[in-house]
Design a protein around this motif. Structure first.
Motif, PDB file in Angstrom:
ATOM      1  N   LEU A  23       0.830  -1.204   0.000  1.00  0.00           N
ATOM      2  CA  LEU A  23       0.000   0.000   0.000  1.00  0.00           C
ATOM      3  C   LEU A  23       0.866   1.257   0.000  1.00  0.00           C
ATOM      4  CD1 LEU A  23      -2.669   1.514   0.206  1.00  0.00           C
ATOM      5  CD2 LEU A  23      -2.630   1.129   2.686  1.00  0.00           C
ATOM      6  N   ILE A  24       1.917   1.236   0.800  1.00  0.00           N
ATOM      7  CA  ILE A  24       2.821   2.388   0.862  1.00  0.00           C
ATOM      8  C   ILE A  24       3.514   2.605  -0.480  1.00  0.00           C
ATOM      9  CG2 ILE A  24       4.969   3.237   1.894  1.00  0.00           C
ATOM     10  CD1 ILE A  24       4.082   1.949   4.524  1.00  0.00           C
ATOM     11  N   ASP A  25       3.999   1.505  -1.077  1.00  0.00           N
ATOM     12  CA  ASP A  25       4.689   1.619  -2.373  1.00  0.00           C
ATOM     13  C   ASP A  25       3.754   2.158  -3.448  1.00  0.00           C
ATOM     14  OD1 ASP A  25       6.986   0.666  -1.232  1.00  0.00           O
ATOM     15  OD2 ASP A  25       6.734  -1.410  -1.937  1.00  0.00           O
ATOM     16  N   LEU A  26       2.521   1.649  -3.488  1.00  0.00           N
ATOM     17  CA  LEU A  26       1.570   2.100  -4.499  1.00  0.00           C
ATOM     18  C   LEU A  26       1.232   3.577  -4.290  1.00  0.00           C
ATOM     19  CD1 LEU A  26      -0.379   1.603  -6.848  1.00  0.00           C
ATOM     20  CD2 LEU A  26      -2.112   0.943  -5.149  1.00  0.00           C
ATOM     21  N   THR A  27       1.061   3.979  -3.049  1.00  0.00           N
ATOM     22  CA  THR A  27       0.720   5.374  -2.775  1.00  0.00           C
ATOM     23  C   THR A  27       1.828   6.305  -3.235  1.00  0.00           C
ATOM     24  OG1 THR A  27      -0.569   4.677  -0.839  1.00  0.00           O
ATOM     25  CG2 THR A  27       0.011   7.002  -0.985  1.00  0.00           C
ATOM     26  N   LYS A  28       3.065   5.944  -2.991  1.00  0.00           N
ATOM     27  CA  LYS A  28       4.189   6.768  -3.418  1.00  0.00           C
ATOM     28  C   LYS A  28       4.283   6.829  -4.946  1.00  0.00           C
ATOM     29  CE  LYS A  28       7.069   6.198   0.716  1.00  0.00           C
ATOM     30  NZ  LYS A  28       8.352   5.684   1.268  1.00  0.00           N
ATOM     31  N   THR A  29       4.060   5.679  -5.576  1.00  0.00           N
ATOM     32  CA  THR A  29       4.070   5.647  -7.046  1.00  0.00           C
ATOM     33  C   THR A  29       2.950   6.523  -7.606  1.00  0.00           C
ATOM     34  OG1 THR A  29       4.946   3.386  -7.037  1.00  0.00           O
ATOM     35  CG2 THR A  29       3.907   4.156  -9.072  1.00  0.00           C
ATOM     36  N   THR A  30       1.796   6.468  -6.966  1.00  0.00           N
ATOM     37  CA  THR A  30       0.661   7.274  -7.408  1.00  0.00           C
ATOM     38  C   THR A  30       0.934   8.761  -7.224  1.00  0.00           C
ATOM     39  OG1 THR A  30      -0.824   5.472  -6.770  1.00  0.00           O
ATOM     40  CG2 THR A  30      -1.821   7.620  -7.144  1.00  0.00           C
ATOM     41  N   GLN A  31       1.626   9.123  -6.164  1.00  0.00           N
ATOM     42  CA  GLN A  31       1.982  10.526  -5.950  1.00  0.00           C
ATOM     43  C   GLN A  31       2.888  11.039  -7.067  1.00  0.00           C
ATOM     44  OE1 GLN A  31       3.542  10.129  -1.902  1.00  0.00           O
ATOM     45  NE2 GLN A  31       1.823  11.338  -1.106  1.00  0.00           N
ATOM     46  N   THR A  32       3.808  10.181  -7.512  1.00  0.00           N
ATOM     47  CA  THR A  32       4.679  10.554  -8.631  1.00  0.00           C
ATOM     48  C   THR A  32       3.867  10.769  -9.910  1.00  0.00           C
ATOM     49  OG1 THR A  32       6.514   9.289  -7.675  1.00  0.00           O
ATOM     50  CG2 THR A  32       6.665   9.844 -10.013  1.00  0.00           C
ATOM     51  N   LEU A  33       2.934   9.862 -10.161  1.00  0.00           N
ATOM     52  CA  LEU A  33       2.058   9.990 -11.325  1.00  0.00           C
ATOM     53  C   LEU A  33       1.236  11.263 -11.240  1.00  0.00           C
ATOM     54  CD1 LEU A  33       0.778   8.793 -13.904  1.00  0.00           C
ATOM     55  CD2 LEU A  33      -0.848   7.585 -12.408  1.00  0.00           C
ATOM     56  N   LEU A  34       0.760  11.562 -10.052  1.00  0.00           N
ATOM     57  CA  LEU A  34      -0.055  12.761  -9.852  1.00  0.00           C
ATOM     58  C   LEU A  34       0.749  14.024 -10.149  1.00  0.00           C
ATOM     59  CD1 LEU A  34      -2.952  13.404  -8.905  1.00  0.00           C
ATOM     60  CD2 LEU A  34      -2.018  13.746  -6.619  1.00  0.00           C
ATOM     61  N   THR A  35       1.995  14.035  -9.741  1.00  0.00           N
ATOM     62  CA  THR A  35       2.869  15.177 -10.041  1.00  0.00           C
ATOM     63  C   THR A  35       3.017  15.361 -11.547  1.00  0.00           C
ATOM     64  OG1 THR A  35       4.112  14.862  -7.981  1.00  0.00           O
ATOM     65  CG2 THR A  35       5.182  16.131  -9.727  1.00  0.00           C
ATOM     66  N   HIS A  36       3.140  14.248 -12.261  1.00  0.00           N
ATOM     67  CA  HIS A  36       3.228  14.309 -13.728  1.00  0.00           C
ATOM     68  C   HIS A  36       1.942  14.866 -14.326  1.00  0.00           C
ATOM     69  CE1 HIS A  36       3.897  13.199 -17.904  1.00  0.00           C
ATOM     70  NE2 HIS A  36       2.780  12.496 -17.875  1.00  0.00           N
ATOM     71  N   TYR A  37       0.802  14.408 -13.830  1.00  0.00           N
ATOM     72  CA  TYR A  37      -0.481  14.908 -14.313  1.00  0.00           C
ATOM     73  C   TYR A  37      -0.596  16.415 -14.105  1.00  0.00           C
ATOM     74  CZ  TYR A  37      -2.687  10.278 -14.956  1.00  0.00           C
ATOM     75  OH  TYR A  37      -3.037   9.040 -15.407  1.00  0.00           O
ATOM     76  N   GLN A  38      -0.217  16.873 -12.921  1.00  0.00           N
ATOM     77  CA  GLN A  38      -0.326  18.297 -12.621  1.00  0.00           C
ATOM     78  C   GLN A  38       0.598  19.129 -13.508  1.00  0.00           C
ATOM     79  OE1 GLN A  38       0.291  17.743  -8.278  1.00  0.00           O
ATOM     80  NE2 GLN A  38      -1.595  18.923  -8.013  1.00  0.00           N
ATOM     81  N   SER A  39       1.785  18.621 -13.754  1.00  0.00           N
ATOM     82  CA  SER A  39       2.733  19.328 -14.613  1.00  0.00           C
ATOM     83  C   SER A  39       2.217  19.443 -16.042  1.00  0.00           C
ATOM     84  CB  SER A  39       4.090  18.612 -14.612  1.00  0.00           C
ATOM     85  OG  SER A  39       4.653  18.613 -13.321  1.00  0.00           O
ATOM     86  N   SER A  40       1.530  18.397 -16.491  1.00  0.00           N
ATOM     87  CA  SER A  40       1.015  18.403 -17.857  1.00  0.00           C
ATOM     88  C   SER A  40      -0.085  19.438 -18.060  1.00  0.00           C
ATOM     89  CB  SER A  40       0.480  17.015 -18.226  1.00  0.00           C
ATOM     90  OG  SER A  40      -0.730  16.729 -17.527  1.00  0.00           O
ATOM     91  N   LEU A  41      -0.701  19.867 -16.957  1.00  0.00           N
ATOM     92  CA  LEU A  41      -1.784  20.850 -17.047  1.00  0.00           C
ATOM     93  C   LEU A  41      -1.350  22.249 -16.621  1.00  0.00           C
ATOM     94  CD1 LEU A  41      -4.683  18.723 -15.508  1.00  0.00           C
ATOM     95  CD2 LEU A  41      -4.298  19.225 -17.920  1.00  0.00           C
ATOM     96  N   ALA A  42      -0.066  22.396 -16.286  1.00  0.00           N
ATOM     97  CA  ALA A  42       0.423  23.693 -15.817  1.00  0.00           C
ATOM     98  C   ALA A  42       0.377  24.714 -16.945  1.00  0.00           C
ATOM     99  CB  ALA A  42       1.844  23.556 -15.289  1.00  0.00           C
ATOM    100  N   PRO A  43       0.024  25.971 -16.636  1.00  0.00           N
ATOM    101  CA  PRO A  43      -0.004  27.022 -17.663  1.00  0.00           C
ATOM    102  C   PRO A  43       1.390  27.234 -18.244  1.00  0.00           C
ATOM    103  CG  PRO A  43      -1.100  27.752 -15.652  1.00  0.00           C
ATOM    104  CD  PRO A  43      -0.385  26.476 -15.320  1.00  0.00           C
ATOM    105  N   SER A  44       1.446  27.414 -19.544  1.00  0.00           N
ATOM    106  CA  SER A  44       2.718  27.687 -20.210  1.00  0.00           C
ATOM    107  C   SER A  44       2.435  28.353 -21.540  1.00  0.00           C
ATOM    108  CB  SER A  44       3.506  26.393 -20.421  1.00  0.00           C
ATOM    109  OG  SER A  44       2.820  25.533 -21.320  1.00  0.00           O
TER     110      SER A  44
END
Length: 387
Positions: free
Chosen positions: A10-31
Motif C-alpha cells: 500500500l505504501i509503495d503504491l501510494t508513493k508511485t501514485t503521488q509521482t504519477l499525480l505530479t506528472h499529471y499536474q505538470s502536464s496541465l500547468a499554464p505555459s
C-alpha cells in the motif's frame, strides 16, 4: 492488523501514485505552449471534453467517499484501498487529465474554446491537488501502522484510526468534494456560463476603478488654504510633520489643474459608457453564444473576424479584450495619480480603442447577420466619441 507485506504494498503504491499525480499536474500547468501533453489526445477528435470531465469527476467523488470510509473504519484493509487507488489513478484521473489536456487540431470541431480550456485545466489541477492531499494522509496512516507493527508483529491488534486521523480524513474528503462540485458546476454552466461570469467580474473591476478615479478627482489639494489659515496651536508637533506632506499629497489634484481635471471628468464619462458596453455585450452576445455545436458553421463573418475565424475563436478574442480593458484603466489611473496629462490622454485613447475593437469583433450576431445590437453599437461609438 494487516500483514506487513500488505502495508508495504500500500505504501509503495501510494508513493508511485503521488509521482504519477505530479506528472499529471505538470502536464496541465499554464505555459506559453501548453500543447505538448495535448498532442497525444488530439489525434482522435473529442468534440466536447466537458462530458468526459463531468463523468470522471462524478466517479472521483464517489470513489473518494468509499475510500474515506475504508480509512476511518477499522481494521485497515490494504487490498481494498489498493484497488480503489488503482481505479482512481488509471481510469478516473487518466480520463480526466486527457480530456482537460485535449486541444483540437486545425479543422477539428471545437465546442469549448481556449477560455474554457484554460479554466478547465486550472480547476482539474486544483482537484488533483486535493486528491494529492488525500494520498498524503493515507500514506501517513499506513506508515504509522507499519511502525506500530515492528518486525514480525503480524497479529498485533489494529485499534483503528486516531480521532485526529478521522477528522483529517473527513476534512480532506470534504475539500475534495468541494473541488469536485466546482468542476461539475463549471461543466454544467458550460462556455456561456463561464464567459458571462468572467465578463461580469471584469466589468466590476472596471467600475470600481472608475469610482476610485472619480473620488480621487474630488479630493482637491487644499494645502495652500490650510497653510494660510495657520495652526490653532492646540496640536502638538510630534516632529514628523503633516501626514499629507508624507503620504499622497503630491498626487492630489491642485485647484489650478483645470486641464487635468477636465480630462479626468471626460475619462470618467467615457469609461462609464464602456461599462454600459459590457452590459450590452453580456446580454446580446455572450448569453446568446451557441451552447452546442458552436462550430456547426466552420466560419463566421462576425465583424472583422473574417471567414477564417470560428465562433469559439471570436469568443476567446472578445474575452481577452474584456479582460484587457480594466488593466488599461489601471494604467490610466496611474497616469492621473502621477499627474501626467500626456500619458493619461494616450492611455484613455488606448482604452477607447480597445472597447471599439470589442464592438467591431462581434458587431454582427453569431450567425454573421445584423441585428438590434448591430444598430446599437453604431450609436454607442458615436456617443463615446462625442464625450
Amino acid at each position: 492488523m494487516a500483514k506487513p507485506k500488505d502495508i508495504r504494498a500500500l505504501i509503495d503504491l501510494t508513493k508511485t501514485t503521488q509521482t504519477l499525480l505530479t506528472h499529471y499536474q505538470s502536464s496541465l500547468a499554464p505555459s506559453k505552449d501548453n500543447t505538448s501533453s495535448a498532442s497525444q489526445t488530439s489525434e482522435t477528435e473529442l468534440p466536447n471534453p466537458l462530458d468526459a470531465i463531468k463523468a470522471t469527476t462524478t466517479l472521483l467523488k464517489s470513489h473518494t467517499t468509499t475510500l474515506s470510509l475504508l480509512l476511518i473504519t477499522p481494521p485497515l484493509t490494504p487490498s481494498a484501498i489498493i484497488a480503489k487507488i488503482s481505479d482512481v489513478s488509471s481510469g478516473v484521473l487518466g480520463g480526466m487529465v486527457a480530456a482537460a489536456s485535449y486541444t483540437p487540431k486545425a479543422g477539428q470541431k471545437d465546442d469549448v474554446g481556449n477560455t474554457m480550456r484554460t479554466e478547465l485545466r486550472a480547476q482539474v489541477r486544483r482537484l488533483l491537488g486535493t486528491w494529492g492531499d488525500v494520498l498524503a494522509l493515507l500514506l501517513r496512516m499506513a506508515e504509522r501502522r507499519q511502525t506500530a507493527q515492528g518486525d514480525g508483529a503480524v497479529k498485533a491488534k489494529d485499534n483503528g484510526p486516531t480521532e485526529t486521523e478521522k477528522q483529517d480524513v473527513l476534512s480532506a474528503t470534504g475539500v475534495l468534494w468541494e473541488a469536485c462540485d466546482v468542476l461539475l458546476k463549471l461543466c454544467a454552466d458550460g462556455v456561456v456560463g463561464l464567459v458571462v461570469k468572467k465578463a461580469e467580474q471584469f466589468r466590476a473591476v472596471l467600475l470600481d476603478a472608475v469610482e476610485e478615479l472619480k473620488e480621487w478627482g474630488e479630493d482637491i489639494d487644499d494645502d495652500d488654504d490650510d497653510k494660510a489659515e495657520g495652526s490653532d496651536g492646540d496640536d502638538e508637533d510630534d516632529g514628523f510633520g503633516d501626514e499629507d506632506d508624507i503620504f499622497g499629497a503630491s498626487n492630489k489634484l491642485g485647484k489650478d489643474d483645470t486641464e487635468l481635471k477636465e480630462l479626468l471628468d471626460t475619462s470618467v464619462k467615457k469609461l462609464r459608457k464602456v461599462g454600459m458596453l459590457y452590459q450590452a455585450l453580456i446580454k446580446r452576445r455572450l448569453k446568446t453564444f451557441p451552447r452546442a455545436s458552436a462550430e456547426a458553421t466552420t466560419a463566421t463573418t462576425n465583424g472583422t473576424a473574417g471567414a477564417a475565424s470560428s465562433p469559439s475563436k471570436t469568443l476567446d478574442d472578445l474575452i481577452a479584450l474584456l479582460k484587457t480593458i480594466p488593466e488599461t484603466v489601471d494604467d490610466l489611473a496611474s497616469a492621473f495619480y502621477d499627474l501626467d496629462e500626456d500619458e493619461a490622454k494616450q492611455t484613455l485613447a488606448k482604452c477607447c480603442t480597445e472597447a471599439k475593437s470589442a464592438v467591431k469583433l462581434v458587431r454582427q450576431n453569431w450567425s454573421g447577420a445584423d441585428d438590434e445590437f448591430t444598430v446599437w453599437t453604431g450609436k454607442w461609438v458615436d456617443a463615446l466619441d462625442a464625450v
